[in-house]
Scaffold this active site. Structure first.
Site, PDB file in Angstrom:
ATOM      1  N   HIS A 160       1.017  -1.252  -0.042  1.00  0.00           N
ATOM      2  CA  HIS A 160       0.065   0.013  -0.014  1.00  0.00           C
ATOM      3  C   HIS A 160       0.900   1.250  -0.078  1.00  0.00           C
ATOM      4  O   HIS A 160       0.649   2.298  -0.655  1.00  0.00           O
ATOM      5  CB  HIS A 160      -0.849  -0.139   1.311  1.00  0.00           C
ATOM      6  N   SER A 165      -2.198  -8.274   3.217  1.00  0.00           N
ATOM      7  CA  SER A 165      -2.740  -7.842   4.568  1.00  0.00           C
ATOM      8  C   SER A 165      -3.127  -9.476   5.142  1.00  0.00           C
ATOM      9  O   SER A 165      -3.081  -9.667   6.362  1.00  0.00           O
ATOM     10  CB  SER A 165      -4.104  -7.006   4.692  1.00  0.00           C
TER      11      SER A 165
END
Ligand code: PAF
Length: 286
Positions: free
Chosen positions: A39, A193
């Site tokens: 990210h 994640s």
């Protein structure tokens, strides 16, 4: 500029209105939070191309299928704020489910954006029924709320990126989609994640996913174009405890399955290690 966190659609719209009045360009990075270096690279890219970087942090319930990890998906907004600030983000838009879908209990009442069946009846869409309807719907809402000039998406979610580019073309969203390279740990494991769910021993097993894709890429570079042979090489390199969901070869521009590689092809895999579903891909450049 300092980081502003807003939870309401009306508040983010006010900010956007002001930025536009000042003639500033906006880049959006849609995320579900639990921000990692993958990210970070998206946020840094956004920061480098636009005056204002806005990220959304929203675990979107309508893109999870029954039995998936919606409830346990990591929600780490305090840590995310720190990562975002360091990456030059100006605004985090972190709405509640009720803010985004005030009438979610009546799901059938929701207007959805649905990609073509033939592009979702493959790869992740095949096992995650309705997943890309949920993704395209939330991304459309985010585009309408934030009205970004640019939106950055990672190449790890390669089918998502392909479908969003198509949606933007088909529905004339005035936004430029900026694809950003997949980011890996030094070990080769694609950042996700969901890596948080892996134990140390599962991580070692999961490493054979990228190892297998790299072996395919090496063989392709050595001149093998037959995807059946490349598929077998992939399987040979996978740990026996990896449960393969798919290993597909699709043309980069059409996402049609390829038997003999004649144009740039995406080789993509989804697999489970224990209960953890992981995806990864390599591009076989022609
Ligand atoms: O890639 C993701 O994290 C999600 O699918 C997205 C694009 C933020 C939509 O919820």
């Amino acid at each position: 500029m300092s980081l502003t966190v807003v939870n309401e659609i009306s508040k983010v719209r006010e900010l956007v209105k002001q930025y536009k009045k000042e003639g500033k360009t906006i880049a959006l990075v849609p995320t579900m939070g639990c921000l990692h270096d993958g990210h970070k690279s998206l946020m840094e890219k956004a920061h480098s191309i636009a005056d204002i970087t806005i990220i959304s942090v929203f675990v979107n319930p309508i893109q999870f299928c029954p039995g998936e990890d919606y409830d346990k998906y990591p929600r780490t907004l305090d840590a995310d704020k720190i990562v975002a600030q360091h990456a030059g983000v100006d605004v985090i838009f972190a709405p509640s489910v009720n803010e985004m879908y005030p009438n979610l209990q009546k799901f059938s009442d929701l207007t959805m954006v649905v990609p073509p069946y033939e592009l979702t009846d493959i790869m992740c869409g095949k096992s995650r029924l309705g997943h890309f309807d949920g993704v395209e719907t939330v991304v459309s809402k985010l585009f309408n709320i934030v009205q970004p000039d640019y939106a950055c998406f990672g190449m790890k979610d390669i089918q998502q990126l392909f479908l969003i580019k198509k949606m933007v073309r088909d529905l004339n969203f005035p936004v430029e989609i900026v694809p950003c390279p997949l980011v890996r740990e030094a070990s080769g494991l694609a950042l996700s994640s969901r890596n948080k769910y892996l134990s140390d021993s599962q991580k070692t097993i999961a490493l054979t996913i990228s190892k297998s894709l790299f072996a395919i890429r090496d063989m392709f570079k050595a001149g093998i174009k037959d995807t059946k042979k490349l598929f077998d090489t992939g399987l040979t390199n996978l740990d026996k405890n990896v449960e393969l969901e798919y290993l597909e070869f699709v043309d980069k521009d059409s996402f049609k399955q390829v038997a003999e590689i004649k144009s740039t092809t995406i080789c993509a895999m989804a697999a489970r290690v224990g209960n953890v579903r992981l995806i990864d891909n390599v591009v076989l450049e022609v």
